[in-house]
Design a protein around this motif. Structure first.
Motif, PDB file in Angstrom:
ATOM      1  N   ARG A 171       0.851  -1.237   0.220  1.00  0.00           N
ATOM      2  CA  ARG A 171      -0.062   0.159   0.113  1.00  0.00           C
ATOM      3  C   ARG A 171       0.850   1.404  -0.057  1.00  0.00           C
ATOM      4  O   ARG A 171       1.877   1.315   0.480  1.00  0.00           O
ATOM      5  CB  ARG A 171      -0.916   0.125   1.315  1.00  0.00           C
ATOM      6  CG  ARG A 171      -1.870  -1.166   1.253  1.00  0.00           C
ATOM      7  CD  ARG A 171      -2.860  -0.910   2.336  1.00  0.00           C
ATOM      8  NE  ARG A 171      -2.579  -0.798   3.673  1.00  0.00           N
ATOM      9  CZ  ARG A 171      -2.503   0.188   4.306  1.00  0.00           C
ATOM     10  NH1 ARG A 171      -3.019   1.496   3.877  1.00  0.00           N
ATOM     11  NH2 ARG A 171      -1.935   0.073   5.742  1.00  0.00           N
ATOM     12  N   VAL A 172       0.482   2.389  -0.645  1.00  0.00           N
ATOM     13  CA  VAL A 172       1.004   3.554  -0.703  1.00  0.00           C
ATOM     14  C   VAL A 172       0.063   4.678  -0.230  1.00  0.00           C
ATOM     15  O   VAL A 172      -1.036   4.851  -0.847  1.00  0.00           O
ATOM     16  CB  VAL A 172       1.854   4.093  -1.947  1.00  0.00           C
ATOM     17  CG1 VAL A 172       2.538   5.069  -1.813  1.00  0.00           C
ATOM     18  CG2 VAL A 172       2.688   2.834  -2.542  1.00  0.00           C
ATOM     19  N   VAL A 173       0.208   5.372   0.839  1.00  0.00           N
ATOM     20  CA  VAL A 173      -0.780   6.259   1.320  1.00  0.00           C
ATOM     21  C   VAL A 173      -0.021   7.539   1.710  1.00  0.00           C
ATOM     22  O   VAL A 173       1.095   7.391   2.358  1.00  0.00           O
ATOM     23  CB  VAL A 173      -1.232   5.941   2.508  1.00  0.00           C
ATOM     24  CG1 VAL A 173      -2.377   6.597   3.103  1.00  0.00           C
ATOM     25  CG2 VAL A 173      -1.834   4.343   2.370  1.00  0.00           C
ATOM     26  N   GLY A 174      -0.610   8.775   1.515  1.00  0.00           N
ATOM     27  CA  GLY A 174       0.122  10.248   1.946  1.00  0.00           C
ATOM     28  C   GLY A 174      -0.879  10.828   2.975  1.00  0.00           C
ATOM     29  O   GLY A 174      -2.070  10.427   3.218  1.00  0.00           O
ATOM     30  N   SER A 225      -1.455  10.147  15.342  1.00  0.00           N
ATOM     31  CA  SER A 225      -2.259   9.035  15.598  1.00  0.00           C
ATOM     32  C   SER A 225      -2.936   8.660  14.347  1.00  0.00           C
ATOM     33  O   SER A 225      -3.166   7.371  14.115  1.00  0.00           O
ATOM     34  CB  SER A 225      -3.251   9.727  16.282  1.00  0.00           C
ATOM     35  OG  SER A 225      -2.920   9.747  17.679  1.00  0.00           O
ATOM     36  N   SER A 226      -3.186   9.477  13.409  1.00  0.00           N
ATOM     37  CA  SER A 226      -3.545   9.212  11.853  1.00  0.00           C
ATOM     38  C   SER A 226      -2.769   8.435  11.140  1.00  0.00           C
ATOM     39  O   SER A 226      -3.248   7.374  10.629  1.00  0.00           O
ATOM     40  CB  SER A 226      -3.974  10.170  11.140  1.00  0.00           C
ATOM     41  OG  SER A 226      -5.025  11.230  12.097  1.00  0.00           O
ATOM     42  N   ALA A 227      -1.454   8.589  11.216  1.00  0.00           N
ATOM     43  CA  ALA A 227      -0.516   7.821  10.774  1.00  0.00           C
ATOM     44  C   ALA A 227      -0.602   6.355  11.278  1.00  0.00           C
ATOM     45  O   ALA A 227      -0.018   5.587  10.329  1.00  0.00           O
ATOM     46  CB  ALA A 227       1.039   8.527  10.889  1.00  0.00           C
ATOM     47  N   VAL A 228      -0.575   6.357  12.328  1.00  0.00           N
ATOM     48  CA  VAL A 228      -0.644   4.954  13.091  1.00  0.00           C
ATOM     49  C   VAL A 228      -1.621   4.053  12.381  1.00  0.00           C
ATOM     50  O   VAL A 228      -1.479   2.919  11.849  1.00  0.00           O
ATOM     51  CB  VAL A 228      -0.524   4.805  14.489  1.00  0.00           C
ATOM     52  CG1 VAL A 228      -1.035   3.710  15.164  1.00  0.00           C
ATOM     53  CG2 VAL A 228       0.578   5.540  15.035  1.00  0.00           C
ATOM     54  N   PHE A 229      -2.810   4.691  12.457  1.00  0.00           N
ATOM     55  CA  PHE A 229      -3.914   4.036  11.846  1.00  0.00           C
ATOM     56  C   PHE A 229      -3.618   3.566  10.263  1.00  0.00           C
ATOM     57  O   PHE A 229      -3.828   2.291   9.893  1.00  0.00           O
ATOM     58  CB  PHE A 229      -5.319   4.894  12.094  1.00  0.00           C
ATOM     59  CG  PHE A 229      -6.480   4.089  11.106  1.00  0.00           C
ATOM     60  CD1 PHE A 229      -6.997   2.727  11.842  1.00  0.00           C
ATOM     61  CD2 PHE A 229      -6.606   4.911   9.867  1.00  0.00           C
ATOM     62  CE1 PHE A 229      -8.030   2.307  10.764  1.00  0.00           C
ATOM     63  CE2 PHE A 229      -8.006   4.129   9.298  1.00  0.00           C
ATOM     64  CZ  PHE A 229      -8.316   2.993   9.505  1.00  0.00           C
ATOM     65  N   LEU A 230      -3.310   4.671   9.594  1.00  0.00           N
ATOM     66  CA  LEU A 230      -3.014   4.489   8.023  1.00  0.00           C
ATOM     67  C   LEU A 230      -2.010   3.273   7.880  1.00  0.00           C
ATOM     68  O   LEU A 230      -2.156   2.710   6.715  1.00  0.00           O
ATOM     69  CB  LEU A 230      -2.811   5.710   7.486  1.00  0.00           C
ATOM     70  CG  LEU A 230      -3.925   6.661   7.380  1.00  0.00           C
ATOM     71  CD1 LEU A 230      -3.430   7.919   6.950  1.00  0.00           C
ATOM     72  CD2 LEU A 230      -5.037   6.215   6.504  1.00  0.00           C
ATOM     73  N   ALA A 231      -0.912   3.096   8.699  1.00  0.00           N
ATOM     74  CA  ALA A 231       0.037   2.139   8.614  1.00  0.00           C
ATOM     75  C   ALA A 231      -0.474   0.732   8.997  1.00  0.00           C
ATOM     76  O   ALA A 231       0.289  -0.216   8.930  1.00  0.00           O
ATOM     77  CB  ALA A 231       1.270   2.650   9.258  1.00  0.00           C
ATOM     78  N   SER A 232      -1.387   0.724   9.707  1.00  0.00           N
ATOM     79  CA  SER A 232      -1.923  -0.550  10.438  1.00  0.00           C
ATOM     80  C   SER A 232      -2.805  -1.437   9.465  1.00  0.00           C
ATOM     81  O   SER A 232      -3.437  -0.949   8.508  1.00  0.00           O
ATOM     82  CB  SER A 232      -2.805  -0.090  11.723  1.00  0.00           C
ATOM     83  OG  SER A 232      -4.050   0.298  11.156  1.00  0.00           O
ATOM     84  N   PRO A 233      -2.983  -2.677   9.878  1.00  0.00           N
ATOM     85  CA  PRO A 233      -3.748  -3.547   8.947  1.00  0.00           C
ATOM     86  C   PRO A 233      -5.321  -3.127   8.832  1.00  0.00           C
ATOM     87  O   PRO A 233      -5.731  -3.423   7.768  1.00  0.00           O
ATOM     88  CB  PRO A 233      -3.769  -5.034   9.614  1.00  0.00           C
ATOM     89  CG  PRO A 233      -2.384  -4.801  10.309  1.00  0.00           C
ATOM     90  CD  PRO A 233      -2.280  -3.380  10.731  1.00  0.00           C
ATOM     91  N   GLY A 234      -5.580  -2.357   9.804  1.00  0.00           N
ATOM     92  CA  GLY A 234      -7.221  -2.055   9.605  1.00  0.00           C
ATOM     93  C   GLY A 234      -7.414  -0.962   8.695  1.00  0.00           C
ATOM     94  O   GLY A 234      -8.378  -0.779   8.482  1.00  0.00           O
ATOM     95  N   SER A 236      -6.437  -1.426   5.534  1.00  0.00           N
ATOM     96  CA  SER A 236      -5.761  -2.145   4.387  1.00  0.00           C
ATOM     97  C   SER A 236      -6.880  -1.590   3.129  1.00  0.00           C
ATOM     98  O   SER A 236      -6.335  -1.793   1.952  1.00  0.00           O
ATOM     99  CB  SER A 236      -6.203  -3.663   4.391  1.00  0.00           C
ATOM    100  OG  SER A 236      -7.813  -3.564   4.811  1.00  0.00           O
ATOM    101  N   GLY A 237      -7.668  -0.830   3.220  1.00  0.00           N
ATOM    102  CA  GLY A 237      -8.647  -0.310   2.083  1.00  0.00           C
ATOM    103  C   GLY A 237      -7.773   1.067   1.533  1.00  0.00           C
ATOM    104  O   GLY A 237      -8.419   1.550   0.433  1.00  0.00           O
ATOM    105  N   PHE A 238      -7.108   1.639   2.218  1.00  0.00           N
ATOM    106  CA  PHE A 238      -6.426   2.676   1.699  1.00  0.00           C
ATOM    107  C   PHE A 238      -5.278   2.557   0.962  1.00  0.00           C
ATOM    108  O   PHE A 238      -4.194   1.910   1.465  1.00  0.00           O
ATOM    109  CB  PHE A 238      -5.769   3.667   2.953  1.00  0.00           C
ATOM    110  CG  PHE A 238      -7.235   4.474   3.750  1.00  0.00           C
ATOM    111  CD1 PHE A 238      -7.647   5.719   3.519  1.00  0.00           C
ATOM    112  CD2 PHE A 238      -7.964   3.411   4.822  1.00  0.00           C
ATOM    113  CE1 PHE A 238      -8.744   6.076   4.367  1.00  0.00           C
ATOM    114  CE2 PHE A 238      -8.953   4.129   5.424  1.00  0.00           C
ATOM    115  CZ  PHE A 238      -9.265   5.547   4.936  1.00  0.00           C
ATOM    116  N   THR A 239      -4.963   3.061  -0.320  1.00  0.00           N
ATOM    117  CA  THR A 239      -3.822   3.069  -1.048  1.00  0.00           C
ATOM    118  C   THR A 239      -3.999   3.845  -2.202  1.00  0.00           C
ATOM    119  O   THR A 239      -5.098   4.052  -2.640  1.00  0.00           O
ATOM    120  CB  THR A 239      -3.552   1.594  -1.539  1.00  0.00           C
ATOM    121  OG1 THR A 239      -2.206   1.678  -2.085  1.00  0.00           O
ATOM    122  CG2 THR A 239      -4.512   1.170  -2.677  1.00  0.00           C
TER     123      THR A 239
END
Length: 252
Positions: A171-174, A225-234, A236-239
């Motif tokens: 996944r790649v997320v900003g 805190s947002s970064a922690v969530f976006l890096a987590s398996p939870g 998974s729909g973000f990329t």
């Protein structure tokens, strides 16, 4: 713990955003390897001196991480550069070399760290590559030189990286915040433009906050805190996306 046993490298860990993300990732259970152009200590971890524009240095550091931890799960680029020389000057008066400087630095840094991380993640078919931009990528603002185009380039690269890497489990997320009152970011943006805008420091903060829905700016802790969530398996729909953290200043 959302990031339990995840192996994360944070570039720009000596800065306000990188330091906050390093602390938050460590608190969330990740094995964090902070890196930056200058050594620093965050979350009880001593950062390694790594120039994110030096391909060999980044590659050698990543290999050290793999040798020590066995894998790489998260690459987070929070690298910042000294933008004062390119801020506060009208585009009509700006030297071409100064205009392209942010474009070259920010885009190349993100490209190098992302590409070298991807090479480690592809064989394991998993991983998350992340970075930070700013609302300048989407809004026309005066007196910011090439900084806005640089942020837009990073967001475009996020989409391109995801298009190629998502089929391989990566996944790649900003993240796109607006200013951060408890970091040097907002003052660094204000000071080069103070004379041109005629605003005091308090007026500048009030103006930025007035554009948000809650009439305040996001804090470093909220960003981390947002970064922690976006890096987590939870997440998974973000990329292939840059998450809007401008608190309503920018409508998607």
């Amino acid at each position: 713990m959302l990031l339990k046993d995840q192996v994360a490298v944070i570039y720009g860990a000596g800065g306000a955003i990188g330091g906050a993300v390093t602390q938050a990732f460590a608190d969330a259970g990740a094995h964090v390897f902070p890196a930056g152009r200058r050594p620093s200590a965050v979350a009880g971890l001593k950062s390694e001196e790594v120039d994110a524009l030096d391909e060999r240095a980044v590659d050698d550091h990543l290999q050290t991480v793999i040798d020590r931890a066995g894998r790489l799960d998260i690459s987070f680029n929070a690298v910042g550069f000294h933008d004062a020389p390119v801020l506060g000057v009208p585009l009509a008066d700006l030297d071409a070399a100064k205009f392209t400087l942010p474009l070259t630095n920010y885009a190349n840094s993100y490209f190098l760290t992302a590409r070298l991380a991807a090479r480690r993640m592809i064989p394991q078919r998993s991983g998350v590559i992340m970075t930070v931009t700013a609302l300048h990528s989407r809004i026309g603002l005066p007196l910011i030189g090439g900084y806005g185009p640089a942020m837009a380039a990073k967001e475009s690269l996020t989409r391109s990286l995801s298009a190629e890497l998502a089929p391989q489990g990566i996944r790649v997320v900003g993240l796109r915040p607006q200013a951060l009152p408890d970091s040097p970011t907002i003052r660094n943006a204000y000071e080069p433009r103070a004379a041109a805008t005629g605003m005091t420091w308090d007026q500048w903060q009030q103006l930025l906050a007035s554009r948000t829905h809650p009439r305040r700016l996001m804090t470093l802790d909220e960003l981390a805190s947002s970064a922690v969530f976006l890096a987590s398996p939870g997440a998974s729909g973000f990329t292939g996306t840059t998450v809007n953290l401008t608190m309503g200043s920018l409508d998607d």
